[in-house]
Design a protein around this motif. Structure first.
Motif, PDB file in Angstrom:
ATOM      1  N   SER A  89     -24.039 -33.775  14.173  1.00 48.59           N
ATOM      2  CA  SER A  89     -23.819 -33.298  15.542  1.00 48.59           C
ATOM      3  C   SER A  89     -24.411 -34.225  16.587  1.00 48.59           C
ATOM      4  CB  SER A  89     -24.415 -31.891  15.698  1.00 48.59           C
ATOM      5  OG  SER A  89     -23.707 -30.969  14.908  1.00 48.59           O
ATOM      6  N   ASP A  90     -25.603 -34.767  16.320  1.00 49.78           N
ATOM      7  CA  ASP A  90     -26.232 -35.623  17.328  1.00 49.78           C
ATOM      8  C   ASP A  90     -25.458 -36.923  17.507  1.00 49.78           C
ATOM      9  OD1 ASP A  90     -27.003 -36.608  14.810  1.00 49.78           O
ATOM     10  OD2 ASP A  90     -28.849 -37.476  15.615  1.00 49.78           O
ATOM     11  N   ARG A  91     -24.925 -37.465  16.408  1.00 47.29           N
ATOM     12  CA  ARG A  91     -24.140 -38.690  16.500  1.00 47.29           C
ATOM     13  C   ARG A  91     -22.821 -38.422  17.223  1.00 47.29           C
ATOM     14  NH1 ARG A  91     -23.073 -42.508  11.225  1.00 47.29           N
ATOM     15  NH2 ARG A  91     -22.479 -44.425  12.302  1.00 47.29           N
ATOM     16  N   LEU A  92     -22.194 -37.299  16.920  1.00 47.28           N
ATOM     17  CA  LEU A  92     -20.980 -36.918  17.628  1.00 47.28           C
ATOM     18  C   LEU A  92     -21.254 -36.746  19.122  1.00 47.28           C
ATOM     19  CD1 LEU A  92     -19.535 -34.296  15.115  1.00 47.28           C
ATOM     20  CD2 LEU A  92     -18.567 -36.550  15.615  1.00 47.28           C
ATOM     21  N   ALA A  93     -22.409 -36.163  19.438  1.00 48.58           N
ATOM     22  CA  ALA A  93     -22.771 -35.989  20.849  1.00 48.58           C
ATOM     23  C   ALA A  93     -22.963 -37.332  21.539  1.00 48.58           C
ATOM     24  CB  ALA A  93     -24.028 -35.136  20.966  1.00 48.58           C
ATOM     25  N   ARG A  94     -23.551 -38.296  20.826  1.00 45.88           N
ATOM     26  CA  ARG A  94     -23.714 -39.637  21.405  1.00 45.88           C
ATOM     27  C   ARG A  94     -22.355 -40.300  21.624  1.00 45.88           C
ATOM     28  NH1 ARG A  94     -28.035 -39.881  17.705  1.00 45.88           N
ATOM     29  NH2 ARG A  94     -26.864 -41.187  16.254  1.00 45.88           N
ATOM     30  N   TRP A  95     -21.463 -40.155  20.648  1.00 48.41           N
ATOM     31  CA  TRP A  95     -20.112 -40.692  20.824  1.00 48.41           C
ATOM     32  C   TRP A  95     -19.440 -40.023  22.019  1.00 48.41           C
ATOM     33  CZ3 TRP A  95     -17.706 -40.703  15.183  1.00 48.41           C
ATOM     34  CH2 TRP A  95     -18.374 -41.671  14.411  1.00 48.41           C
ATOM     35  N   HIS A  96     -19.601 -38.723  22.132  1.00 52.23           N
ATOM     36  CA  HIS A  96     -19.005 -37.963  23.236  1.00 52.23           C
ATOM     37  C   HIS A  96     -19.536 -38.464  24.581  1.00 52.23           C
ATOM     38  CE1 HIS A  96     -17.407 -34.398  25.310  1.00 52.23           C
ATOM     39  NE2 HIS A  96     -18.563 -34.358  25.946  1.00 52.23           N
ATOM     40  N   ALA A  97     -20.851 -38.658  24.662  1.00 54.87           N
ATOM     41  CA  ALA A  97     -21.452 -39.139  25.911  1.00 54.87           C
ATOM     42  C   ALA A  97     -20.989 -40.560  26.225  1.00 54.87           C
ATOM     43  CB  ALA A  97     -22.973 -39.088  25.811  1.00 54.87           C
ATOM     44  N   SER A 447     -31.006 -35.146  16.529  1.00 58.01           N
ATOM     45  CA  SER A 447     -31.627 -34.739  17.793  1.00 58.01           C
ATOM     46  C   SER A 447     -30.735 -33.750  18.516  1.00 58.01           C
ATOM     47  CB  SER A 447     -31.860 -35.968  18.686  1.00 58.01           C
ATOM     48  OG  SER A 447     -32.238 -35.572  19.978  1.00 58.01           O
ATOM     49  N   PHE A 448     -31.381 -32.778  19.214  1.00 59.04           N
ATOM     50  CA  PHE A 448     -30.646 -31.808  20.013  1.00 59.04           C
ATOM     51  C   PHE A 448     -30.785 -32.125  21.498  1.00 59.04           C
ATOM     52  CE2 PHE A 448     -31.746 -28.671  16.443  1.00 59.04           C
ATOM     53  CZ  PHE A 448     -30.618 -29.041  15.731  1.00 59.04           C
TER      54      PHE A 448
END
Length: 450
Positions: A89-97, A447-448
């Motif tokens: 999830s944290d890596r996906l969130a970084r990609w999203h950002a 990371s969250f």
């Protein structure tokens, strides 16, 4: 109530598939889609001549790429199981950002180049041309509103802005992205020259419909079905230390969720003030067929309110999510490093990870240590090594360096390392591990931070 897992003394055979296989395939698929978009532009475009032609062409390319990227960003946050488990999830969130920033850049470039190109073609100044486009081209009012919402979302998502607002406020403001994408879609179909022909128009519509269906299935419908089947309720709230509480949830057939130590759920407590916000919380004990335990630190209004939840409160849970699990490990030697409330997922892994395990737990004082009796019982039962680093940064600053870790953990470079704690601490320890020679593929962290 016991949440103790069955002991596993020997490491099972590891999967031969590289942990990077799914992330690489996902990125390759995104790149392939972008190439297809460029091919559509090439197919529909004749000779490009003059400044007006080049600017207009650039405007169409950036507009198409922005329109393609928007659903990609939604799919990254759609909670697709294979991506959540294998990418994290944290890596996906970084990609999203990262993708979100490029979406803003593409939208701005599209506006500037298309307006300038049209202005040169019509013999107007760019400002007058821009006004004419907004108020006289079909669906451009919607497109303009979409742009304003998208740029506004980009502003509130900037790191400097996020630090000044609560997670709950940021979450609600970020929802404007969905409306922006919906408004922009009709503008793309009506005004996009490349989408005025077949099969491009049908494929583009199918792409957006597919993204909407996937998002609705994993973010809305599946959680609804699980809510009805598993019937999660608050069983009890247990104080661990001042400002930290363990929330124990009771439910039915929870083993069907196939949750794993190290993963997290997004919990939505169905009570006043909490029912409209979903926050991520890690499992702090191995999952049980009837119970799940989460440990929460009071960091914001949502987590603080959790301390007062009465038994019986209904809970809507999305998950399990996260790739911070034993599947990441490739070695029978594992080092766990935790700091502060980062001990939450680490404690669950400490009990269940196979092989020879060392846990290094950093905390400011003896009183702040969480789960100490549990950790010591686990270490004794499975013969694991448990190291406390209690005290000031000055006292233990050298321990979490390349030299200190190499001395503390013999054969460090042959270990898989799981790390969870405050972001500055994680960055410093990752740098120290890399300096000590630990391959990046063996350093696992999640990371969250929003």
């Amino acid at each position: 109530m016991s949440t103790t897992a069955i002991r596993r003394d020997t490491a099972p055979a590891r999967s031969r598939t590289s942990p990077e296989t799914v992330p690489r395939l996902a990125l390759a698929l995104v790149a392939l889609g972008a190439a297809a978009v460029l091919a559509a532009w090439w197919r529909s475009t004749g000779n490009v001549t003059g400044a007006a032609g080049w600017l207009t062409g650039a405007g169409r390319i950036t507009g198409l790429l922005a329109g393609y990227l928007a659903p990609v960003l939604l799919l990254l946050m759609a909670r697709i199981p294979v991506l959540e488990r294998r990418v994290g999830s944290d890596r996906l969130a970084r990609w999203h950002a990262f993708g979100g920033r490029y979406l803003v850049y593409l939208v701005m470039a599209h506006i500037l180049t298309i307006t300038w190109g049209y202005a040169l073609t019509d013999g107007k100044n760019p400002v007058a041309e821009g006004v004419d486009i907004v108020f006289h081209y079909p669906e451009m009012i919607k497109g303009t509103l979409a742009t304003i919402l998208m740029l506004g979302t980009g502003v509130v998502s900037a790191r400097a802005a996020r630090r000044r607002m609560s997670y709950e406020t940021w979450y609600y403001l970020h929802l404007a992205t969905y409306l922006a994408i919906a408004l922009a879609f009709s503008h793309q179909i009506v005004n996009g020259a490349e989408l005025s022909v077949q099969p491009e128009r049908t494929l583009w519509c199918a792409y957006y419909v597919l993204a909407a269906v996937v998002l609705g299935w994993y973010r809305l419908w599946l959680p609804y079905l699980r809510d009805r089947r598993h019937k999660l309720r608050v069983h009890s709230v247990v104080p661990e230390r001042p400002g930290v509480y363990s929330v124990i949830l009771r439910g039915e057939r929870l083993d069907e969720l196939k949750a794993r130590p190290g993963q997290f759920f997004r919990l939505q407590f169905q009570t006043r003030g909490l029912r409209w916000v979903t926050n991520p919380y890690s499992l702090s004990a191995p999952p049980h067929a009837n119970f799940l335990r989460f440990t929460v630190k009071s960091l914001g209004s949502h987590s603080a309110a959790v301390a007062g939840l009465p038994p019986g409160t209904k809970v809507r849970a999305e998950g399990p999510y996260g790739a911070f699990t034993e599947e990441k490990a490739r070695s029978p030697h594992v080092l766990l490093i935790a700091a502060g409330v980062g001990i939450t997922p680490i404690r669950a892994l400490f009990e269940t990870l196979p092989g020879r395990v060392t846990l290094v737990y950093r905390e400011g004082s003896e009183e702040q240590l969480l789960f100490r009796p549990e950790l010591e019982e686990i270490a004794k039962r499975r013969g694991a090594r448990l190291v406390y680093l209690v005290g000031s940064r000055r006292r233990h600053g050298k321990t979490l360096t390349a030299k200190g870790l190499t001395h503390l953990v013999p054969g460090l470079t042959g270990h898989d390392v799981y790390l969870c704690g405050p972001e500055p601490m994680q960055r410093a320890v990752i740098a120290a591990l890399r300096e000590a020679g630990v391959p990046g593929s063996r350093i696992h962290h999640e990371s969250f931070e929003f």
